[in-house]
Design a protein around this motif. Sequence first.
Motif, mmCIF file in Angstrom:
data_model
loop_
_atom_site.group_PDB
_atom_site.id
_atom_site.type_symbol
_atom_site.label_atom_id
_atom_site.label_comp_id
_atom_site.label_asym_id
_atom_site.label_seq_id
_atom_site.Cartn_x
_atom_site.Cartn_y
_atom_site.Cartn_z
ATOM 1 N N HIS A 72 4.232 -10.852 3.537
ATOM 2 C CA HIS A 72 3.873 -9.543 3.173
ATOM 3 C C HIS A 72 4.544 -9.199 1.868
ATOM 4 C CE1 HIS A 72 2.510 -8.237 7.144
ATOM 5 N NE2 HIS A 72 3.307 -9.070 7.745
ATOM 6 N N TYR A 105 5.513 1.637 -6.601
ATOM 7 C CA TYR A 105 4.633 0.762 -5.696
ATOM 8 C C TYR A 105 3.385 1.644 -5.264
ATOM 9 C CZ TYR A 105 2.784 -2.258 -2.134
ATOM 10 O OH TYR A 105 1.782 -3.202 -1.271
ATOM 11 N N HIS A 109 -0.589 1.298 -5.902
ATOM 12 C CA HIS A 109 -1.524 0.965 -4.838
ATOM 13 C C HIS A 109 -1.701 2.475 -4.233
ATOM 14 C CE1 HIS A 109 0.754 -2.728 -5.347
ATOM 15 N NE2 HIS A 109 -0.060 -3.375 -4.880
ATOM 16 N N THR A 112 -2.647 2.552 -0.177
ATOM 17 C CA THR A 112 -1.676 2.067 0.494
ATOM 18 C C THR A 112 -1.319 3.013 1.702
ATOM 19 O OG1 THR A 112 0.173 0.702 0.879
ATOM 20 C CG2 THR A 112 0.559 2.551 -0.688
ATOM 21 N N ASP A 113 -1.250 2.741 2.832
ATOM 22 C CA ASP A 113 -0.669 3.349 3.893
ATOM 23 C C ASP A 113 0.586 2.806 4.455
ATOM 24 O OD1 ASP A 113 -1.678 1.566 5.297
ATOM 25 O OD2 ASP A 113 -3.020 2.541 6.472
ATOM 26 N N THR A 114 1.255 1.604 3.812
ATOM 27 C CA THR A 114 2.373 1.280 4.392
ATOM 28 C C THR A 114 3.355 0.952 3.126
ATOM 29 O OG1 THR A 114 1.615 -1.069 3.926
ATOM 30 C CG2 THR A 114 1.363 -0.089 6.394
#
Length: 333
Positions: A72, A105, A109, A112-114
């Motif tokens: 990751h 970040y 991105h 993104t959902d994390t």
Amino acid sequence: MADPPNNPHDAYFRHVLAKPANAAGELQAVLPPAVSARVDWGALELQPCSFVTPELRSRFSDLLFRTRLAGHDAFIYVLVEHQSQPHPLMPFRMLEYMVRIWNHYIDDHPKTDTLPVVIPMVVYASPNGRRWNKPTELADLISIDPGGRTALGDYLPNLRFLLDDLAAVDVPALLTRKLTPEARVMLVLLKRAQGNRHLDKDLTLLLDDFGAMLAASGGKAELVCALTYILIVGETSESDLGSVIGQLGPQAREAIMTTADRLRAEGEARGEARGEAKSEAKWRAQALVEQLSEKFGTLTAETVATVRSATPERLRVWSARILTASSLDEVFQ
């Protein structure tokens, strides 16, 4: 390190640890083994950003590395503090920087959902050897009674940063770390060089590392970088340094002499520049006093003193305003 910076600690730290190979050894020496084993050290990549504001860079420096953690995206954020006393709100400061990293970040991105892991680490280099004595956990900064702390439990923020307190690690211990020669020399110098009149004793322990640096491609430049730092922040005489570093051969002896000569010449040039700037400011102030007197009449002693104590930048602003101002207040607003 081509020029003596306003903050040589920041410049030297960045110059050495900005190289992933140098940073990897220092990070692995501090990270828990279980975490270190999950980091993809081959993917370690320096990011072109800093989260320390300019006004704090005389005390703090930072580097952000991107990597992979068990497949990751992950970041390792390293902040070095080089002042005599540790910052009492450092856990909060690190949280603030981590949030900025996450926002950065998200900007890159937007779908993104994390969020990626951000591992916070502080390297503390006290010039007087004072050990870290402030909290490393955010929860310890929260002012609350023990009962309230227990009752709130998980609702209180929980964050701890890794700490490499160089004041708590002696030089022999630093020498045993699995570091590149550049990184080992840098950490020892951050710990021992500032204000040290007898640094030659520590440098003797680093001769093998200096020799390895010199033998590597571009090694003379790295040696010059280290010598520049030593000569800027330390107080060991050039002859004492030469007696140690000179053992590495003619290249090293030449590096000492040329580095010392360059720093002397640059110091003289900066002194001359400061003198010229002071002279120019004095001339500008006198010219502005005469212009103000011509346009608004006799000036008070307070107004004259204000003009003569102003910075060159402020004098330029006032000199431009006088062309359209109808009163002294409009000039000095």
